[in-house]
Design a protein around this motif. Sequence first.
Motif, mmCIF file in Angstrom:
data_model
loop_
_atom_site.group_PDB
_atom_site.id
_atom_site.type_symbol
_atom_site.label_atom_id
_atom_site.label_comp_id
_atom_site.label_asym_id
_atom_site.label_seq_id
_atom_site.Cartn_x
_atom_site.Cartn_y
_atom_site.Cartn_z
ATOM 1 N N ASN A 100 1.159 -8.260 5.237
ATOM 2 C CA ASN A 100 1.358 -7.590 6.485
ATOM 3 C C ASN A 100 1.936 -5.953 6.402
ATOM 4 N N SER A 101 1.994 -5.315 5.238
ATOM 5 C CA SER A 101 2.565 -4.146 5.159
ATOM 6 C C SER A 101 1.804 -3.288 4.228
ATOM 7 N N ASN A 102 1.245 -1.958 4.739
ATOM 8 C CA ASN A 102 0.799 -0.936 4.011
ATOM 9 C C ASN A 102 1.901 -0.217 3.222
ATOM 10 N N PRO A 103 1.843 -0.388 1.749
ATOM 11 C CA PRO A 103 2.918 0.231 1.126
ATOM 12 C C PRO A 103 2.913 1.935 1.163
ATOM 13 N N TYR A 104 1.403 2.378 1.591
ATOM 14 C CA TYR A 104 1.253 3.909 1.367
ATOM 15 C C TYR A 104 1.862 4.253 2.685
ATOM 16 N N GLU A 105 2.068 3.779 3.790
ATOM 17 C CA GLU A 105 2.548 4.038 4.957
ATOM 18 C C GLU A 105 3.748 3.578 5.551
ATOM 19 N N ASP A 106 4.311 2.263 4.821
ATOM 20 C CA ASP A 106 5.350 1.731 5.501
ATOM 21 C C ASP A 106 6.321 1.269 4.502
ATOM 22 N N SER A 107 6.770 2.187 3.742
ATOM 23 C CA SER A 107 7.878 1.652 2.927
ATOM 24 C C SER A 107 9.277 1.791 3.161
ATOM 25 N N PRO A 108 10.140 0.800 2.744
ATOM 26 C CA PRO A 108 11.507 0.725 3.482
ATOM 27 C C PRO A 108 12.287 2.058 2.903
ATOM 28 N N THR A 109 13.524 2.174 3.658
ATOM 29 C CA THR A 109 14.477 3.019 3.188
ATOM 30 C C THR A 109 15.779 2.223 2.994
ATOM 31 N N THR A 110 16.321 1.925 1.878
ATOM 32 C CA THR A 110 17.560 0.951 1.866
ATOM 33 C C THR A 110 18.776 1.784 1.775
ATOM 34 N N GLY A 111 18.661 2.999 1.389
ATOM 35 C CA GLY A 111 20.052 3.895 1.505
ATOM 36 C C GLY A 111 20.800 3.601 0.177
ATOM 37 N N ASN B 297 -2.287 -5.167 -10.424
ATOM 38 C CA ASN B 297 -2.785 -3.916 -11.372
ATOM 39 C C ASN B 297 -2.173 -2.685 -10.969
ATOM 40 N N ASP B 298 -1.503 -2.008 -12.080
ATOM 41 C CA ASP B 298 -0.572 -0.757 -11.731
ATOM 42 C C ASP B 298 0.280 -1.257 -10.671
ATOM 43 N N PHE B 299 0.435 -0.378 -9.660
ATOM 44 C CA PHE B 299 1.402 -0.879 -8.612
ATOM 45 C C PHE B 299 0.475 -1.368 -7.377
ATOM 46 N N VAL B 300 -0.412 -2.114 -7.699
ATOM 47 C CA VAL B 300 -1.143 -2.793 -6.512
ATOM 48 C C VAL B 300 -1.481 -4.276 -6.720
ATOM 49 N N PRO B 301 -0.732 -5.045 -5.601
ATOM 50 C CA PRO B 301 -1.033 -6.350 -5.750
ATOM 51 C C PRO B 301 -2.323 -6.770 -5.320
ATOM 52 N N ILE B 302 -2.932 -7.514 -6.307
ATOM 53 C CA ILE B 302 -4.245 -8.212 -5.895
ATOM 54 C C ILE B 302 -4.468 -9.430 -5.641
ATOM 55 N N VAL B 303 -5.625 -9.985 -5.401
ATOM 56 C CA VAL B 303 -5.984 -11.329 -5.082
ATOM 57 C C VAL B 303 -6.025 -11.953 -6.441
ATOM 58 N N PRO B 304 -5.126 -13.122 -6.621
ATOM 59 C CA PRO B 304 -4.950 -13.517 -8.155
ATOM 60 C C PRO B 304 -6.360 -14.275 -8.831
ATOM 61 N N TYR B 305 -6.496 -14.049 -9.915
ATOM 62 C CA TYR B 305 -7.598 -14.571 -10.542
ATOM 63 C C TYR B 305 -6.927 -14.863 -11.947
ATOM 64 N N LYS B 306 -7.718 -15.832 -12.647
ATOM 65 C CA LYS B 306 -7.579 -16.242 -14.078
ATOM 66 C C LYS B 306 -8.196 -15.664 -15.025
ATOM 67 N N THR B 307 -7.619 -15.581 -16.218
ATOM 68 C CA THR B 307 -8.134 -15.065 -17.555
ATOM 69 C C THR B 307 -7.531 -15.430 -18.410
ATOM 70 N N TYR C 164 -4.738 -6.988 -2.656
ATOM 71 C CA TYR C 164 -4.429 -8.114 -1.611
ATOM 72 C C TYR C 164 -4.127 -7.744 -0.255
ATOM 73 N N TYR C 165 -3.956 -6.322 0.080
ATOM 74 C CA TYR C 165 -3.731 -5.656 1.334
ATOM 75 C C TYR C 165 -5.016 -4.837 1.497
ATOM 76 N N PRO C 166 -5.954 -5.316 2.274
ATOM 77 C CA PRO C 166 -7.064 -4.742 2.664
ATOM 78 C C PRO C 166 -7.021 -3.228 3.222
ATOM 79 N N TYR C 167 -7.258 -2.100 2.579
ATOM 80 C CA TYR C 167 -6.942 -0.815 2.599
ATOM 81 C C TYR C 167 -8.328 0.149 2.272
ATOM 82 N N SER C 168 -9.257 0.449 3.241
ATOM 83 C CA SER C 168 -10.565 1.024 2.473
ATOM 84 C C SER C 168 -10.622 2.379 2.864
#
Length: 588
Positions: A23-34, A267-277, A358-362
Amino acid sequence: MGKFLTDNPLPNGYPWSKRNVSNSNPYEDSPTTGVIRHYHFVIARGNLAPDGVNKSCMLINGQFPGPMIEANWGDTIQVTVENKITGPEEGTSLHWHGLLQKETPWYDGVPSVQQCPIAPGKSFTYSFKADTYGTSWYHSHYSAQYADGLAGPMIIHGPHVQDYDIDLGPIILSDWYHDSYYSIVESQESNNPPPPTQPYSDNNLINGKNNFDCSKVKPGVSCTPNAGVSKFKFQKGKTHRLRLINAGSEALMRFTIDNHEMTIIANDFVPIVPYKTTMVTLGVGQRSDVLVFANGSDTDAVWMRSDIDPVCSVSHQPHALAAIYYNKADTNAAPTTAATPYDASVCGNDPLEKTVPYYPYSPLGPPTVTQEIDINFHKNATGSLQWYMNNSTFRANYDHPLLLLANLGNTSYPNNPEWNVYNFHSAPTIRIILRNLVYVPRGSHPMHLHGHNFWREPQRRDTQLLQPGRNLTLSSPNPSSSSQTAKPTDITAPGASSNSTTTSVSNSAARTELLPGYLVLEFQADNPGVWPLHCHIAWHVSSGLYVNVMERPADIARRTIPAVMAQTCRDWAAFSGRGVVDQIDSGL
């Protein structure tokens, strides 16, 4: 390691409140905890023997790998760095790999680009937001210093796509050289460098440990046999999170765990749809978060393996081992399990269709501007072999950081083409097409872009593998008139298809042509700054495989840059003014 740090406010039970991976786009909606996470790093030389072979290293707080940085998504990370390097003195800097630095581009940590180097005897404090989450690392960006040990893990806790029981923390995979980084660079930059285009590593480490055959060390070098391997604990019936990091200088790694399957969740800082390997491929700079279910018995012991791929990289000793022990296993006995077979025929990552964010962002639409960059490798005027991007090899000027010049309105450098600056002005979206025109064995390039995760549909990563060009033999049943269209795609697999290059066959039944490796990167220009785009093989960027992406210079000019950046340059000028700085490579 816990799933997040709890010594801070927890709105709705989490430091990031109700934000999650869907539900959150990490590139546009990151929290600020202080919340501010403070670290103090002292960089100095020291002797260490990670594999039993004693060498002079560059260490942070006397340790290798360096101390772990840990924060929650939205925290502020402050790191004070003291440069205590002597014998001889050198400048230094630290880069925080994969962080976007949208609010603080001057703290990205690349000397000659965002800052002057930290002078010997001086200190500098980086302060930046943990603006995305997952697994990463930090490292020196001054010449190839990090090959001597100047690197460590950086963990930023955030939402996850699949639950787990135990976080085993960072697992750092790194090739290791017994010679100093400087002597290797000196050899590579000479008029007669040893083949191939990068030096052979001496060993391969997992979390800074492995054994080495002491009969193979150079005369006069101290070596302790059976130095030991890293050890990990599995609990039967539990799911474990492993944070894999390729923090090496050159090697493409193949990671496996005997008798166990892995589920990749990021992968890197990007959550992905899980898959097995059963095998994970990591180029230099890349990271993967995997989940492993402990399906063995209480007394099991198995090998964790990291192999330097012999097709894609070069090493005298490519196999790293670490031991995994179940609850009641004998931790004094080495595992006896057999290795997992895998396909190592391609010097690339898993197929694109498997690694879906995981978050659709095209992309927003067709790119505003497209820039083609050809990669080549040949001798310069002095006879030294260098890497070139559009016929220009990079060389840093430590005294004049590009971001600071742009902030003053200076964005054109006709007298300094070796700075390799591409000014994209106010273009909203940018596409860069990289063509690898070099066909050499083991010639892939892990390309890293600072300040962004880029699209390579459907993937988003900050580091992606560009494969080498390939000699392709084309045949024709009618040599007098036939032609074949070779269409390399952004997947970069040699022999794949695209719409960019036509290779014709005429007057012969077969001929060999160079089919370039291709990589198409696209990103939204939402981060004003000067951002490096470079190969993450230390010896390649050291030899100039590097360009600078200047993004929205008018906005750079409007920013207020902290006065400490200018003070760091004055400190550097005072140091370099006492004698010529021994910059024998690109500087990065």
